[in-house]
Design a protein around this motif. Structure first.
Motif, PDB file in Angstrom:
ATOM      1  N   PRO A 121       0.821  -1.216   0.000  1.00 48.25           N
ATOM      2  CA  PRO A 121       0.000   0.000   0.000  1.00 48.25           C
ATOM      3  C   PRO A 121       0.856   1.268   0.000  1.00 48.25           C
ATOM      4  O   PRO A 121       0.514   2.255  -0.667  1.00 48.25           O
ATOM      5  N   GLU A 122       1.985   1.231   0.720  1.00 48.93           N
ATOM      6  CA  GLU A 122       2.872   2.401   0.731  1.00 48.93           C
ATOM      7  C   GLU A 122       3.584   2.556  -0.606  1.00 48.93           C
ATOM      8  O   GLU A 122       3.832   3.686  -1.060  1.00 48.93           O
ATOM      9  N   ALA A 123       3.905   1.436  -1.248  1.00 50.49           N
ATOM     10  CA  ALA A 123       4.501   1.502  -2.588  1.00 50.49           C
ATOM     11  C   ALA A 123       3.510   2.112  -3.567  1.00 50.49           C
ATOM     12  O   ALA A 123       3.876   2.932  -4.422  1.00 50.49           O
ATOM     13  N   LEU A 168       5.264  -1.938  -7.598  1.00 51.48           N
ATOM     14  CA  LEU A 168       6.495  -1.810  -6.811  1.00 51.48           C
ATOM     15  C   LEU A 168       7.531  -0.991  -7.575  1.00 51.48           C
ATOM     16  O   LEU A 168       8.171  -0.092  -7.010  1.00 51.48           O
ATOM     17  N   ARG A 169       7.697  -1.274  -8.849  1.00 52.16           N
ATOM     18  CA  ARG A 169       8.665  -0.539  -9.665  1.00 52.16           C
ATOM     19  C   ARG A 169       8.276   0.924  -9.812  1.00 52.16           C
ATOM     20  O   ARG A 169       9.137   1.810  -9.833  1.00 52.16           O
ATOM     21  N   PHE A 175      14.380   0.105  -2.338  1.00 47.95           N
ATOM     22  CA  PHE A 175      14.150  -0.966  -1.377  1.00 47.95           C
ATOM     23  C   PHE A 175      12.874  -1.741  -1.717  1.00 47.95           C
ATOM     24  O   PHE A 175      12.834  -2.967  -1.650  1.00 47.95           O
ATOM     25  N   TYR A 176      11.829  -1.020  -2.084  1.00 44.29           N
ATOM     26  CA  TYR A 176      10.598  -1.681  -2.515  1.00 44.29           C
ATOM     27  C   TYR A 176      10.828  -2.452  -3.807  1.00 44.29           C
ATOM     28  O   TYR A 176      10.350  -3.581  -3.963  1.00 44.29           O
ATOM     29  N   GLU A 181      11.352  -9.644  -6.484  1.00 46.69           N
ATOM     30  CA  GLU A 181      11.595 -11.076  -6.681  1.00 46.69           C
ATOM     31  C   GLU A 181      10.956 -11.904  -5.584  1.00 46.69           C
ATOM     32  O   GLU A 181      10.358 -12.951  -5.846  1.00 46.69           O
ATOM     33  N   ILE A 182      11.083 -11.421  -4.346  1.00 42.89           N
ATOM     34  CA  ILE A 182      10.473 -12.175  -3.251  1.00 42.89           C
ATOM     35  C   ILE A 182       8.955 -12.098  -3.328  1.00 42.89           C
ATOM     36  O   ILE A 182       8.250 -13.070  -3.054  1.00 42.89           O
TER      37      ILE A 182
END
Length: 245
Positions: A121-123, A168-169, A175-176, A181-182
């Motif tokens: 959500p922050e990303a 995310l990107r 860091f995000y 990958e994970i």
């Protein structure tokens, strides 16, 4: 000419060595994570080489990689020992995959989604502030793949992952972004699990709200929309039927 011929011969040999190493890494890593060596002495490199029919060099490299992942510890005069779970690198995609493949991995799925609800959500909120047109295009592509998947024209799992990784990107936060990958690895198990409970694929309309909020630069709406998606997953996990494990 002789030198060129030598290079042609060496390339497949090197590739074979890598394949054997990664194959052994996967076999031993999964065995450790599933408890095969619990309360047992871990084999020596010579024993592993004999058991699996590979060279000592292949075995040594696989053990070295497992040590780097926190699963093993090799010390002089003490030999190689299996490390406790608390020492494993849970942000290593191989380790996470092995753990998620274990029977009764529902608790780990819940814990992973608790991490997601703290991050994604922050990303999304950051993406609403800083995403470029190219970032939004990638989010659109992920969403379009999800729509196509509903018509049987794409893989629902891969489409869902593409959307979340694109968000995310789009956050521009390194860091995000490094979590992609994970997130991809764990989502493969998480989505299969929740889809099995729901009996359907991800809710495209809810994902569309995330995309709309990011494109509209609505920070709070992006945060809320993404939190709702992951919150629904947590609810499904908590309300799972006993046989879903």
């Amino acid at each position: 000419m002789a030198r060129s011929s030598h290079l042609i011969v060496e390339e497949p040999v090197a590739q074979l060595g890598r394949n054997l190493t990664y194959g052994l890494l996967d076999t031993i890593g999964r065995a450790i994570v599933t408890g095969k060596y619990e309360n047992a002495v871990f084999p020596t490199e010579a024993e592993l080489a004999s058991i699996h029919g590979v060279s000592r060099s292949v075995t040594r490299e696989a053990v070295k990689m497992l040590t780097a992942k926190g699963l093993l510890s090799a010390r002089p005069r003490q030999g190689t020992t299996v490390q406790p779970t608390s020492s494993w690198n849970l942000f290593d995609t191989d380790v996470l995959r092995w753990m998620l493949e274990r029977k009764l991995s529902v608790d780990l799925l819940r814990q992973f989604n608790e991490l997601r609800v703290a991050v994604e959500p922050e990303a999304a909120a950051l993406a609403a502030q800083v995403a470029s047109e190219e970032d939004i295009k990638r989010i659109d592509e992920g969403l379009q793949r999800m729509v196509a998947a509903e018509r049987g024209l794409d893989d629902p799992l891969e489409a869902d992952i593409a959307f979340h990784v694109a968000v995310l990107r789009a956050s521009k936060n390194p860091f995000y972004i490094q979590l992609r990958e994970i997130v991809s690895t764990a989502l493969r198990t998480s989505i299969r699990f929740t889809n099995r409970i729901k009996g359907r694929t991800a809710d495209v309309s809810e994902h569309s709200k995330v995309r709309t909020a990011i494109a509209s630069r609505d920070v709070e709406a992006a945060r809320i929309a993404m939190r709702r998606i992951i919150g629904d997953v947590l609810v499904l996990i908590e309300e799972r039927e006993p046989e879903a494990e």
